[in-house]
Design an enzyme around this catalytic site. Structure first.
Site, PDB file in Angstrom:
ATOM      1  N   ALA A  13      24.119  40.247  12.858  1.00  0.00           N
ATOM      2  CA  ALA A  13      22.685  39.935  12.762  1.00  0.00           C
ATOM      3  C   ALA A  13      22.338  38.473  13.026  1.00  0.00           C
ATOM      4  O   ALA A  13      21.236  38.174  13.455  1.00  0.00           O
ATOM      5  CB  ALA A  13      22.167  40.349  11.382  1.00  0.00           C
ATOM      6  N   GLY A  15      23.769  36.582  15.257  1.00  0.00           N
ATOM      7  CA  GLY A  15      24.068  36.231  16.654  1.00  0.00           C
ATOM      8  C   GLY A  15      22.819  36.321  17.530  1.00  0.00           C
ATOM      9  O   GLY A  15      21.752  36.743  17.081  1.00  0.00           O
ATOM     10  N   ARG A  16      22.985  35.928  18.803  1.00  0.00           N
ATOM     11  CA  ARG A  16      21.841  35.963  19.725  1.00  0.00           C
ATOM     12  C   ARG A  16      21.314  37.385  19.880  1.00  0.00           C
ATOM     13  O   ARG A  16      20.109  37.630  19.805  1.00  0.00           O
ATOM     14  CB  ARG A  16      22.267  35.408  21.096  1.00  0.00           C
ATOM     15  CG  ARG A  16      22.371  33.898  21.102  1.00  0.00           C
ATOM     16  CD  ARG A  16      23.076  33.411  22.335  1.00  0.00           C
ATOM     17  NE  ARG A  16      24.476  33.857  22.335  1.00  0.00           N
ATOM     18  CZ  ARG A  16      25.417  33.410  23.156  1.00  0.00           C
ATOM     19  NH1 ARG A  16      25.108  32.553  24.097  1.00  0.00           N
ATOM     20  NH2 ARG A  16      26.657  33.832  23.073  1.00  0.00           N
ATOM     21  N   MET A  17      22.230  38.338  20.084  1.00  0.00           N
ATOM     22  CA  MET A  17      21.790  39.723  20.243  1.00  0.00           C
ATOM     23  C   MET A  17      21.251  40.283  18.933  1.00  0.00           C
ATOM     24  O   MET A  17      20.266  41.010  18.918  1.00  0.00           O
ATOM     25  CB  MET A  17      22.964  40.585  20.746  1.00  0.00           C
ATOM     26  CG  MET A  17      23.216  40.495  22.227  1.00  0.00           C
ATOM     27  SD  MET A  17      21.757  40.916  23.197  1.00  0.00           S
ATOM     28  CE  MET A  17      21.513  42.613  22.697  1.00  0.00           C
ATOM     29  N   ARG A  39      28.924  38.081   9.450  1.00  0.00           N
ATOM     30  CA  ARG A  39      30.340  37.948   9.082  1.00  0.00           C
ATOM     31  C   ARG A  39      30.448  37.382   7.662  1.00  0.00           C
ATOM     32  O   ARG A  39      29.572  36.602   7.241  1.00  0.00           O
ATOM     33  CB  ARG A  39      31.087  37.071  10.081  1.00  0.00           C
ATOM     34  CG  ARG A  39      30.738  35.629   9.996  1.00  0.00           C
ATOM     35  CD  ARG A  39      31.582  34.747  10.893  1.00  0.00           C
ATOM     36  NE  ARG A  39      30.896  33.489  11.058  1.00  0.00           N
ATOM     37  CZ  ARG A  39      30.860  32.518  10.152  1.00  0.00           C
ATOM     38  NH1 ARG A  39      31.493  32.648   8.990  1.00  0.00           N
ATOM     39  NH2 ARG A  39      30.165  31.419  10.367  1.00  0.00           N
ATOM     40  N   GLY A 100      27.662  47.695  21.170  1.00  0.00           N
ATOM     41  CA  GLY A 100      27.428  46.841  22.338  1.00  0.00           C
ATOM     42  C   GLY A 100      28.461  45.753  22.488  1.00  0.00           C
ATOM     43  O   GLY A 100      28.522  45.088  23.524  1.00  0.00           O
ATOM     44  N   ASN A 126      26.768  47.305  29.181  1.00  0.00           N
ATOM     45  CA  ASN A 126      25.454  46.771  29.539  1.00  0.00           C
ATOM     46  C   ASN A 126      24.400  47.811  29.158  1.00  0.00           C
ATOM     47  O   ASN A 126      24.338  48.877  29.753  1.00  0.00           O
ATOM     48  CB  ASN A 126      25.402  46.471  31.043  1.00  0.00           C
ATOM     49  CG  ASN A 126      24.164  45.681  31.399  1.00  0.00           C
ATOM     50  OD1 ASN A 126      23.075  45.957  30.915  1.00  0.00           O
ATOM     51  ND2 ASN A 126      24.328  44.684  32.252  1.00  0.00           N
ATOM     52  N   HIS A 157      24.698  33.898  37.494  1.00  0.00           N
ATOM     53  CA  HIS A 157      24.555  33.771  36.037  1.00  0.00           C
ATOM     54  C   HIS A 157      24.523  32.293  35.666  1.00  0.00           C
ATOM     55  O   HIS A 157      24.904  31.436  36.452  1.00  0.00           O
ATOM     56  CB  HIS A 157      25.703  34.468  35.296  1.00  0.00           C
ATOM     57  CG  HIS A 157      25.586  35.963  35.288  1.00  0.00           C
ATOM     58  ND1 HIS A 157      26.058  36.744  36.325  1.00  0.00           N
ATOM     59  CD2 HIS A 157      25.037  36.813  34.388  1.00  0.00           C
ATOM     60  CE1 HIS A 157      25.804  38.020  36.049  1.00  0.00           C
ATOM     61  NE2 HIS A 157      25.185  38.095  34.881  1.00  0.00           N
ATOM     62  N   LYS A 161      28.623  30.986  31.631  1.00  0.00           N
ATOM     63  CA  LYS A 161      29.270  32.316  31.624  1.00  0.00           C
ATOM     64  C   LYS A 161      30.769  32.168  31.829  1.00  0.00           C
ATOM     65  O   LYS A 161      31.220  31.426  32.690  1.00  0.00           O
ATOM     66  CB  LYS A 161      28.665  33.218  32.700  1.00  0.00           C
ATOM     67  CG  LYS A 161      29.199  34.637  32.639  1.00  0.00           C
ATOM     68  CD  LYS A 161      28.367  35.598  33.452  1.00  0.00           C
ATOM     69  CE  LYS A 161      28.966  36.992  33.478  1.00  0.00           C
ATOM     70  NZ  LYS A 161      29.053  37.616  32.154  1.00  0.00           N
TER      71      LYS A 161
HETATM   72  P1  NAD Z   1      26.938  35.679  19.443  1.00  0.00           P
HETATM   73  O1  NAD Z   1      28.203  34.884  19.413  1.00  0.00           O
HETATM   74  O2  NAD Z   1      25.639  34.953  19.539  1.00  0.00           O
HETATM   75  O3  NAD Z   1      26.867  36.612  18.156  1.00  0.00           O
HETATM   76  C1  NAD Z   1      27.943  37.292  17.588  1.00  0.00           C
HETATM   77  C2  NAD Z   1      27.680  37.284  16.083  1.00  0.00           C
HETATM   78  O4  NAD Z   1      28.629  38.152  15.450  1.00  0.00           O
HETATM   79  C3  NAD Z   1      27.862  35.877  15.468  1.00  0.00           C
HETATM   80  O5  NAD Z   1      26.740  35.584  14.652  1.00  0.00           O
HETATM   81  C4  NAD Z   1      29.119  36.046  14.625  1.00  0.00           C
HETATM   82  O6  NAD Z   1      29.112  35.246  13.458  1.00  0.00           O
HETATM   83  C5  NAD Z   1      28.997  37.522  14.245  1.00  0.00           C
HETATM   84  N1  NAD Z   1      30.226  38.063  13.665  1.00  0.00           N
HETATM   85  C6  NAD Z   1      31.504  37.655  13.821  1.00  0.00           C
HETATM   86  N2  NAD Z   1      32.323  38.398  13.049  1.00  0.00           N
HETATM   87  C7  NAD Z   1      31.538  39.278  12.403  1.00  0.00           C
HETATM   88  C8  NAD Z   1      31.781  40.278  11.435  1.00  0.00           C
HETATM   89  N3  NAD Z   1      33.005  40.542  10.984  1.00  0.00           N
HETATM   90  N4  NAD Z   1      30.732  40.982  10.957  1.00  0.00           N
HETATM   91  C9  NAD Z   1      29.485  40.747  11.375  1.00  0.00           C
HETATM   92  N5  NAD Z   1      29.185  39.798  12.279  1.00  0.00           N
HETATM   93  C10 NAD Z   1      30.194  39.084  12.780  1.00  0.00           C
HETATM   94  O7  NAD Z   1      27.107  36.701  20.664  1.00  0.00           O
HETATM   95  P2  NAD Z   1      25.982  37.603  21.336  1.00  0.00           P
HETATM   96  O8  NAD Z   1      25.545  36.983  22.608  1.00  0.00           O
HETATM   97  O9  NAD Z   1      24.980  38.003  20.319  1.00  0.00           O
HETATM   98  O10 NAD Z   1      26.879  38.865  21.744  1.00  0.00           O
HETATM   99  C11 NAD Z   1      27.511  39.669  20.766  1.00  0.00           C
HETATM  100  C12 NAD Z   1      28.366  40.715  21.449  1.00  0.00           C
HETATM  101  O11 NAD Z   1      27.546  41.583  22.229  1.00  0.00           O
HETATM  102  C13 NAD Z   1      29.399  40.144  22.420  1.00  0.00           C
HETATM  103  O12 NAD Z   1      30.550  40.942  22.377  1.00  0.00           O
HETATM  104  C14 NAD Z   1      28.701  40.260  23.765  1.00  0.00           C
HETATM  105  O13 NAD Z   1      29.593  40.290  24.847  1.00  0.00           O
HETATM  106  C15 NAD Z   1      28.017  41.573  23.577  1.00  0.00           C
HETATM  107  N6  NAD Z   1      26.856  41.831  24.444  1.00  0.00           N
HETATM  108  C16 NAD Z   1      26.739  43.084  24.916  1.00  0.00           C
HETATM  109  C17 NAD Z   1      25.654  43.441  25.692  1.00  0.00           C
HETATM  110  C18 NAD Z   1      25.519  44.867  26.141  1.00  0.00           C
HETATM  111  O14 NAD Z   1      24.523  45.211  26.785  1.00  0.00           O
HETATM  112  N7  NAD Z   1      26.484  45.726  25.795  1.00  0.00           N
HETATM  113  C19 NAD Z   1      24.661  42.498  25.994  1.00  0.00           C
HETATM  114  C20 NAD Z   1      24.802  41.206  25.483  1.00  0.00           C
HETATM  115  C21 NAD Z   1      25.912  40.883  24.699  1.00  0.00           C
END
Ligand code: NAD
Length: 270
Positions: A13, A15-17, A39, A100, A126, A157, A161
């Site tokens: 929650a 993280g960026r996504m 985390r 994701g 994606n 990108h 990246k």
């Molecule tokens: P991010 O680094 O901003 O966020 C990840 C978050 O997960 C961080 O806040 C981190 O502290 C947290 N985290 C780490 N360990 C954890 C745990 N045990 N429990 C809960 N949270 C934990 O990265 P992001 O850009 O938000 O991307 C997150 C993931 O989603 C990456 O694997 C990225 O590649 C993937 N992603 C997938 C898609 C898709 O369409 N499938 C799109 C964008 C990003």
């Protein structure tokens, strides 16, 4: 009209996504936020998650434990190291999962398949609806055109990246390769520093990096005296959140199984 209310728990929650997902859920009429997991040891634990994303209090606090209710759908965009634990928790609680997180190890992928025998899971590298449709159209176009047309792609990108070419470009290339009876690993060409004619069998993927470009993919089919171009441009990471939340609504109530965005959009049957 579908008037169900889907209750979601966001994992990753902070993280960026995660933040993008929460913003989308909080403005949605068809979804409600049931929980937000970060985390262990993350800053802001037990803070109101509405405040965390610059909104009013929503009465849900950030937690470091995933405890989904019976009717919740878990949406996990965290880190690959965390996935196995959350998979096990979803199986234990019998709740659907939208996954994701990318970069899963082979061992985690095996666990994912095992878990999908017990609960419904949508996993995709994606979640963009537009990219999913582009992959589908790329395959259908390649099949119709056949091997006489050359397939070339470029992707752009942002400068930070890590991987090149992008996973999405490879996935589009895979659709083209499969549709024309080829193996991507045998046809992909990611650079051309040799002078000489292009072989018929290549699928070229060139990667450009710079600025803050969220993501752009252009696939060209080049024939004699004509050319088809398919372009997808991502302007905001909200496209992934919206697709993942569409998947969350779709997977709610489904039978156990491993699904992808093509299932969500009903594209396998087209
Ligand atoms: P991010 O680094 O901003 O966020 C990840 C978050 O997960 C961080 O806040 C981190 O502290 C947290 N985290 C780490 N360990 C954890 C745990 N045990 N429990 C809960 N949270 C934990 O990265 P992001 O850009 O938000 O991307 C997150 C993931 O989603 C990456 O694997 C990225 O590649 C993937 N992603 C997938 C898609 C898709 O369409 N499938 C799109 C964008 C990003």
């Amino acid at each position: 009209m579908d008037d169900r209310l889907t209750s979601v728990v966001i994992v990753g929650a902070r993280g960026r996504m995660g933040q993008s997902l929460m913003s989308e859920v909080l403005v949605s009429d068809s979804m409600t936020l049931a929980g937000a997991v970060a985390r262990p040891g993350a800053p802001g634990l037990r803070d109101d998650v509405g405040h965390m994303i610059g909104r009013r209090s929503v009465g849900i606090t950030l937690s470091d434990e995933l405890v989904p209710g019976r009717n919740d759908v878990v949406v996990d965009f965290s880190l690959p190291e965390a996935t196995e634990g959350y998979l096990a928790r979803c199986v234990e609680r019998r709740v659907p999962l939208v996954l994701g997180t990318t970069g899963l190890t082979e061992q985690t992928q095996v666990k994912l398949i095992e878990a999908s025998r017990e609960i419904p899971i949508v996993a995709a590298a994606n979640f963009s609806v537009g990219v999913t449709v582009m992959i589908h159209v790329a395959g259908a176009t390649a099949k119709a055109l056949g091997n006489d047309w050359d397939a070339e792609m470029f992707e752009i990108h942002h400068r930070n990246k890590r991987d090149a070419p992008s996973g999405t470009a490879l996935r589009v290339g895979q659709a083209v390769a499969e549709a024309t009876g080829r193996k991507l690993s045998q046809t992909i060409k990611t650079s051309r520093d040799q002078v000489g004619p292009r072989s018929r069998d290549e699928i070229g993927i060139m990667a450009l990096r710079g600025g803050d470009v969220v993501g752009e993919h252009t696939l060209m089919f080049l024939g004699e005296s004509e050319r088809i171009e398919l372009t997808h441009r991502a302007n905001d990471r909200a496209i992934f959140s919206r697709g993942a939340l569409r998947a969350a609504r779709w997977v709610d109530g489904k039978e156990p199984g491993l699904y992808d965005m093509f299932d969500v959009l009903d594209l396998h049957s087209v």
